[in-house]
Design an enzyme around this catalytic site. Structure first.
Site, PDB file in Angstrom:
ATOM      1  N   HIS A  97       0.832  -1.087   0.058  1.00  0.00           N
ATOM      2  CA  HIS A  97       0.129  -0.002  -0.199  1.00  0.00           C
ATOM      3  C   HIS A  97       0.939   1.222   0.119  1.00  0.00           C
ATOM      4  O   HIS A  97       1.511   1.588   1.116  1.00  0.00           O
ATOM      5  CB  HIS A  97      -0.926   0.013   1.262  1.00  0.00           C
ATOM      6  CG  HIS A  97      -1.954  -0.995   1.195  1.00  0.00           C
ATOM      7  ND1 HIS A  97      -2.436  -1.782   2.382  1.00  0.00           N
ATOM      8  CD2 HIS A  97      -2.755  -1.575   0.319  1.00  0.00           C
ATOM      9  CE1 HIS A  97      -3.426  -2.370   1.921  1.00  0.00           C
ATOM     10  NE2 HIS A  97      -3.530  -2.353   0.543  1.00  0.00           N
ATOM     11  N   TYR A 108       3.391   0.214   5.036  1.00  0.00           N
ATOM     12  CA  TYR A 108       3.965  -1.103   5.784  1.00  0.00           C
ATOM     13  C   TYR A 108       3.049  -2.362   5.565  1.00  0.00           C
ATOM     14  O   TYR A 108       2.864  -2.921   6.604  1.00  0.00           O
ATOM     15  CB  TYR A 108       4.036  -0.718   7.324  1.00  0.00           C
ATOM     16  CG  TYR A 108       4.444   0.736   7.358  1.00  0.00           C
ATOM     17  CD1 TYR A 108       5.960   1.126   7.219  1.00  0.00           C
ATOM     18  CD2 TYR A 108       3.924   1.546   8.519  1.00  0.00           C
ATOM     19  CE1 TYR A 108       6.226   2.567   7.356  1.00  0.00           C
ATOM     20  CE2 TYR A 108       4.277   2.697   8.664  1.00  0.00           C
ATOM     21  CZ  TYR A 108       5.167   3.221   8.165  1.00  0.00           C
ATOM     22  OH  TYR A 108       5.683   4.565   8.770  1.00  0.00           O
ATOM     23  N   HIS A 109       2.623  -2.417   4.384  1.00  0.00           N
ATOM     24  CA  HIS A 109       1.836  -3.828   4.080  1.00  0.00           C
ATOM     25  C   HIS A 109       2.315  -4.530   2.950  1.00  0.00           C
ATOM     26  O   HIS A 109       1.336  -4.992   2.129  1.00  0.00           O
ATOM     27  CB  HIS A 109       0.158  -3.391   3.931  1.00  0.00           C
ATOM     28  CG  HIS A 109      -0.387  -2.600   5.062  1.00  0.00           C
ATOM     29  ND1 HIS A 109      -1.405  -1.622   4.836  1.00  0.00           N
ATOM     30  CD2 HIS A 109      -0.148  -2.657   6.233  1.00  0.00           C
ATOM     31  CE1 HIS A 109      -1.728  -1.293   6.005  1.00  0.00           C
ATOM     32  NE2 HIS A 109      -0.884  -1.700   7.025  1.00  0.00           N
ATOM     33  N   PRO A 110       3.435  -5.073   2.914  1.00  0.00           N
ATOM     34  CA  PRO A 110       4.097  -5.820   1.844  1.00  0.00           C
ATOM     35  C   PRO A 110       3.589  -7.345   1.798  1.00  0.00           C
ATOM     36  O   PRO A 110       3.597  -7.831   3.025  1.00  0.00           O
ATOM     37  CB  PRO A 110       5.457  -5.816   2.005  1.00  0.00           C
ATOM     38  CG  PRO A 110       5.755  -5.525   3.562  1.00  0.00           C
ATOM     39  CD  PRO A 110       4.587  -4.632   3.983  1.00  0.00           C
TER      40      PRO A 110
END
Length: 562
Positions: free
Chosen positions: A293, A467-469
């Site tokens: 994101h 921070y959403h890999p």
């Protein structure tokens, strides 16, 4: 010798260690590269503002230069301690949208549909407000609560959203997602409730569970095409830990799990050969399909001192906050900073929300690494359903080198259009009366940034990860996927991946809760408590996912989010 070796004590690994070690006859080893989670900054929620600076508790990765973002390298914080990223994140409890999981069911197996994963979310949850109801659990280990202290600005944001005709949502994990409201958080009595606190704390004393911290996995030990152990580095020395015919389970996350597979000879043969790594399994998809994101902020200077500020005048409030936190578990130190937010469509023709807001009643610059003096507030806006895809790769064959991280942000042209729309919608909310009353001026993007071209340039100059890999060990029923629907690595026996890297597609929301759910499902699969639709050997039935062709339940859900 162990029955199970788990690499990574993060959101997934801690839950998995608890579930697998619940049988006293089963020996489990949990490896974590970072230290124990003893830092006060972890457990005090507002400590998140300082955790990004830690070199000990944070992998602190950097991406490759991003062509679409003015060739900048982006900072990627990832948790490096017991609890992993659940020990350094903003604690927002969001599961995503129902259609996310029905999409996984189509890509992999019906056990991953919303109807079939909802019981898993409920089982692990102890929700302070909702308890046991249609969508929530009240008896699990993961405590979910409302913030005990809520800044007035965060309430004003929710009111402003309603002033531009957005519905108020009391439960973002309930029947509908579109709207604005207060976020629930993974806290208990004003303290962070990480995966380590929720699951590992109850398992630590078990004699059949060995937890090794400061142990960085360097490769999976393979005998032929069977995983039999893990080599790890600790204190500058290498050591091996082996199974007794059981399984090795990678729970290092979307960055570290594919990196370890590559180091172990499982991945794109051309890449492995280029780094002198013998090829065990040629699977070009290892490390590919990286999704994240991308986020941009709108920041305002405040007219008064309502926000959480960095200023001499804030010292009396700070002292009062310390006392309130220490004795009552209340006050601004219990804030997760991202106190409220919401979900919107970037355009009316979208079938469901594709933009998320995180509102912060404070100024936050450079992930908290740069002090932002004064009083103000920050709105994060991100693209929930990006089309851009990147990869995790090798910089070298040295297992102690950082991996190559190339998200390829905005490589899909439609993603920049969504980001521009997101900025405009965020500005609409902040211009509504309830928020406008607090604003002295917009600091960024600033009054000079008005045209679409101006906004695009600002996004390229300032956008960062939120921070959403996920997605780098993609799950699927097709032979090209990295793991099968039971999360077994294709081409290798005794090896699974259980973390956010297995997501075929990114969920429309924060990823911590979904990652724990993945571990809950994995534990059932490993222990034989559930079955794939194609496997008749299990004991628990599953329901088929709803059709996604505009009919039935999926159509009804889209109507609810319209």
């Amino acid at each position: 010798m162990f029955d199970y070796i788990i690499v990574g004590a993060g959101s997934a690994g801690c839950l998995l260690a608890e579930r697998l070690s619940a049988d006293p006859k089963t020996r489990v080893c949990l490896l974590e590269a970072g230290p124990p989670d003893r830092s006060a900054l972890i457990h005090m929620p507002i400590g998140i503002a300082l955790l990004s600076k830690s070199k000990t508790l944070n992998w602190a990765f950097d991406t490759e230069p991003q062509a679409a973002l003015d060739n900048r390298r982006l900072f990627w914080p990832r948790g490096k301690t017991l609890g992993g990223s659940s020990s350094i994140n903003a604690m927002v409890y969001i599961r995503g949208h129902r259609d996310d999981y029905d999409g996984w069911a189509e890509a992999a197996d019906p056990i991953w549909s919303y109807e079939n994963v909802l019981p898993l979310f409920k089982r692990m949850e102890a929700n302070e407000r909702f308890g046991n109801d249609e969508f929530h659990g009240g008896d699990g280990e993961l405590h979910v609560s409302d913030l005990r202290t809520f800044n007035p600005l965060s309430g004003a944001f929710v009111e402003a959203g309603q002033e531009i005709q957005l519905p108020h949502i009391a439960d973002f994990n309930g029947k509908t997602q579109a709207g604005v409201g207060r976020y629930q958080v993974t806290q208990r009595r004003g303290r962070r409730w990480s995966s380590a606190r929720a699951f590992l704390s109850r398992a630590k004393g078990r004699p059949n569970l060995t937890i090794l911290t400061g142990a960085r996995a360097t490769r999976v030990i393979l005998e032929g095409r069977r995983a039999v152990g893990v080599t790890y580095s600790a204190g500058g020395r290498l050591a091996d830990v082996r199974t007794n015919g059981g399984e090795v389970i990678l729970s290092g996350g979307a960055v570290n799990s594919p990196h370890l597979l590559l180091l172990s000879g499982i991945g794109d043969a051309a890449e492995l050969k280029a780094h002198g790594i013998p090829v065990v399994v040629d699977n070009p998809e290892v490390g590919k399909n990286l999704q994240d994101h991308l986020d941009i902020t709108i920041m305002h200077e405040s007219r008064d001192r309502t926000p959480i500020g960095v200023a001499l005048s804030f010292i009396p409030r700070a002292l009062a906050g310390i006392l309130s936190y220490a004795f009552l578990g209340r006050g601004f130190l219990t804030s997760n900073v991202a106190e409220s937010g919401g979900f919107m469509k970037s355009s009316p023709d979208r079938p469901r929300p594709n933009i998320q807001f995180h509102f912060l009643p404070t100024l936050l610059k450079d992930h908290g690494r740069e002090l932002a003096f004064g009083y103000g507030y920050t709105l994060h806006v991100c693209d929930l359903l990006p089309r851009s895809r990147g990869r995790i790769g090798l910089k070298s064959s040295d297992p102690l080198d950082d991996p190559l991280i190339d998200p390829r942000y905005l490589s899909a042209p439609e993603d920049i259009q969504t980001m521009v729309a997101a900025v405009k919608l965020g500005r609409r909310i902040l211009s509504a009366p309830s928020m406008a009353a607090y604003s002295r001026t917009e600091l960024v993007p600033g009054a000079a940034v008005q045209t679409d071209a101006d906004i695009v340039a600002d996004i390229r100059r300032r956008a960062e990860t939120i921070y959403h890999p996920v997605g780098t060990c993609r799950m699927g029923r097709d032979a090209g996927s990295v793991v099968d629907p039971a999360l077994r690595v294709r081409g290798v026996q005794g090896l699974r991946v259980v973390d956010a890297s297995i997501m075929p597609t990114l969920v429309a929301g924060n990823t911590n809760a979904p990652t724990m759910m993945i571990a809950e499902r994995a534990a059932e699969l490993i222990l034989g408590k559930t079955r794939l639709a194609s496997d008749a050997s299990g004991s628990r039935p599953v329901s088929p996912p709803p059709k996604r062709d505009g009919t039935g339940a999926a159509r009804d859900r889209r109507a609810a989010d319209a």
